[in-house]
Design an enzyme around this catalytic site. Structure first.
Site, PDB file in Angstrom:
ATOM      1  N   HIS A 208       0.889  -1.170   0.000  1.00 46.25           N
ATOM      2  CA  HIS A 208       0.000   0.000   0.000  1.00 46.25           C
ATOM      3  C   HIS A 208       0.925   1.217   0.000  1.00 46.25           C
ATOM      4  O   HIS A 208       2.012   1.169   0.584  1.00 46.25           O
ATOM      5  CB  HIS A 208      -0.817   0.124   1.285  1.00 46.25           C
ATOM      6  CG  HIS A 208      -1.738  -1.008   1.593  1.00 46.25           C
ATOM      7  ND1 HIS A 208      -1.333  -2.134   2.243  1.00 46.25           N
ATOM      8  CD2 HIS A 208      -3.061  -1.148   1.393  1.00 46.25           C
ATOM      9  CE1 HIS A 208      -2.368  -2.935   2.417  1.00 46.25           C
ATOM     10  NE2 HIS A 208      -3.433  -2.365   1.912  1.00 46.25           N
TER      11      HIS A 208
ATOM     12  N   ASP B 203       2.382   2.008   3.353  1.00 46.89           N
ATOM     13  CA  ASP B 203       3.345   1.041   3.927  1.00 46.89           C
ATOM     14  C   ASP B 203       4.769   1.498   3.626  1.00 46.89           C
ATOM     15  O   ASP B 203       5.705   1.122   4.321  1.00 46.89           O
ATOM     16  CB  ASP B 203       3.225  -0.352   3.282  1.00 46.89           C
ATOM     17  CG  ASP B 203       1.843  -0.927   3.355  1.00 46.89           C
ATOM     18  OD1 ASP B 203       1.101  -0.550   4.271  1.00 46.89           O
ATOM     19  OD2 ASP B 203       1.517  -1.771   2.489  1.00 46.89           O
TER      20      ASP B 203
HETATM   21  C1  XLS Z   1      -7.568  -6.598   4.599  1.00 47.03           C
HETATM   22  C2  XLS Z   1      -7.086  -6.819   3.254  1.00 47.03           C
HETATM   23  C3  XLS Z   1      -5.992  -5.884   2.764  1.00 47.03           C
HETATM   24  C4  XLS Z   1      -5.835  -5.953   1.269  1.00 47.03           C
HETATM   25  C5  XLS Z   1      -5.089  -4.831   0.660  1.00 47.03           C
HETATM   26  O1  XLS Z   1      -8.315  -7.404   5.164  1.00 47.03           O
HETATM   27  O2  XLS Z   1      -6.688  -8.164   3.180  1.00 47.03           O
HETATM   28  O3  XLS Z   1      -4.800  -6.140   3.420  1.00 47.03           O
HETATM   29  O4  XLS Z   1      -5.229  -7.155   0.864  1.00 47.03           O
HETATM   30  O5  XLS Z   1      -5.622  -3.598   0.974  1.00 47.03           O
END
Ligand code: XLS
Ligand code: CA
Ligand code: CA
Length: 438
Positions: free
Chosen positions: A101, A104
């Protein structure tokens, strides 16, 4: 450059008898399975957020894991340290991809222009590392759920200003994904849903989400993004009801709004089970609709009703997952470990042991699934089960020539039909066991 995981060597494959916790027991990258090396069947990816950012903080307590990697958290020095740690980690495990993301990668600044400048800087550094190591970007995404501005969603928010902010984040996340050669771009609609219908215009919210996705497709294509956009379905958490409930719902949405040519699905095991399905169910629904794009490889806990994001350990589940993947002819995306170590597993060794567990579980799943297909009994059974549609009136139904009147006459001229053949579920489950524990 200083090694971050100093006491951890490159993880070797040592085979099933090895007792070395820092060795693969089943994942043997070059081993051929159905004519293709394991590493090609299983393009694994590291999730930046769990592996390099999450420190074990939960609703009841502070973090337990030190993810500073020798730098002060919240600084660009820390952002770079995470890149160093991530690339060393992936290289030591032989992982070829990562997912991220925007937030991140760098600490979010007060002003989006500064956040974007930081993203430019860190992505230059990541790109250097990618060029030096051959590691690739599986997919990128924008975090449009953590900041309080997204309390009512991003595409589904009631605030036009917040909607524009979301658009700005998506634009930048797409720029970075393209710069890093990402194969995909994910929309996980964390807060795209509602808490109560009493304050919600569902139709309007869904239309607005579709508008945002269309703008993203059009912008992405204009800057040379040729990969797939993905919706990652999840039924609930954090919202009570999320619009991308499951694979079938997301496919219906994409088709209704004409987005199905540009989008596929990123199916996460734990989300499928939260929706009341098995992981393999959502994989099958995606695959038969030509929408199986990528996989978030984790597992949930059947005793807990929330998204626990555990490393996959359940080999029945990885076997049935890989069975769906092989039957679908593989996936164009990869297997992203959207998983975190349990809070009391807080050491650097735990980070590696978790990935070894996940990679070994999927390697076992792959070997079992290939054996199930090569064995042929399940395929043969299914073919036989529908054999009545291969000739006579059955074939006429399938060809589309039959009419309701004709079928009615056919039924009137026969005795009561015999019971359909037995489903033989227990026999088939025994076949799976006999293959898995051969
Ligand atoms: C949350 C999601 C998230 C997505 C990406 O539950 O798994 O991590 O994979 O935003
Ligand atoms: Ca996920
Ligand atoms: Ca999840």
């Amino acid at each position: 450059m200083k090694e971050i995981f100093e006491n951890i060597p490159k993880i070797p494959y040592e085979g099933a008898d090895s007792k070395n916790p820092l060795a693969f027991k089943f994942y043997d990258a070059k081993r051929l399975v159905m004519g293709k090396p394991m590493e090609e069947h299983l393009p694994f990816a590291m999730a930046w957020w769990h592996n390099l950012c999450a420190n074990g903080t939960d609703m009841f307590g502070r973090g337990t894991t030190d993810k500073s990697f020798g730098a002060e958290e919240g600084t660009m020095e820390h952002a770079r340290a995470k890149v160093d740690a991530g690339f060393e980690f992936m290289q030591k495990l032989g992982i070829t991809c990562f997912c991220f993301h925007d937030v991140d990668l760098v600490p979010e600044a007060q002003d989006i222009k500064e956040t974007n400048r930081r993203l430019d800087e860190i992505s230059d550094y990541i790109k250097e590392k990618m060029d030096a190591t051959g590691i690739k970007c599986l997919w990128g995404t924008a975090n449009m759920f953590s900041n309080p501005r997204y309390m009512n969603g991003a595409g589904s928010t009631n605030s036009a200003d917040v909607y524009c902010f979301a658009a700005a984040q998506i634009k930048k996340a797409l720029d970075i994904t393209v710069k890093l050669g990402g194969k995909g771009y994910v929309f996980w609609g964390g807060r795209e849903g509602y808490e109560t219908l009493l304050n919600t215009d569902v139709k309007f919210e869904q239309e607005n989400i579709a508008r945002l996705m269309k703008m993203a497709v059009s912008y992405g294509r204009s800057i040379g993004f040729t990969g797939d956009f993905y919706i990652e379905p999840k039924p609930k958490e954090p919202m009570k009801h999320q619009y991308d409930f499951d694979a079938a719902t997301a496919i219906g949405f994409l088709r209704y709004y004409g987005l199905d040519q540009d989008f596929k699905l990123n199916i996460e095991a734990n989300h499928a089970t939260l929706a009341g399905h098995s992981f393999q169910h959502d994989l099958r629904i995606s695959a038969i609709n030509g929408m199986l794009g990528s996989i978030d490889a984790n597992q949930g806990d059947y005793l807990l009703g929330w998204d626990t994001d555990e490393f996959p350990f359940n080999v029945y589940e990885t076997t049935l997952c890989m069975y769906e993947v092989l039957k679908a002819g593989g996936i164009t995306g990869g297997f992203n470990f959207d998983a975190k170590t349990r809070r009391p597993s807080y050491t650097k060794e735990d980070m590696f042991e978790a990935y070894i567990l996940g990679m070994d579980s999927f390697a076992l799943g792959l070997l079992n699934a290939a054996a199930m297909i090569e064995d042929g009994r399940i395929d043969a059974f299914i073919k036989e089960r529908y054999a009545s549609f291969e000739s006579g009136i059955g074939a006429k139904i399938v060809s589309g020539e039959a009419t309701l009147k004709e079928l009615s006459e056919y039924a009137e001229n026969m005795e009561n039909p015999a019971l359909p053949g037995s489903g033989r579920q227990e026999y088939l489950e025994g076949v799976v066991n006999s293959i898995m524990f051969r």
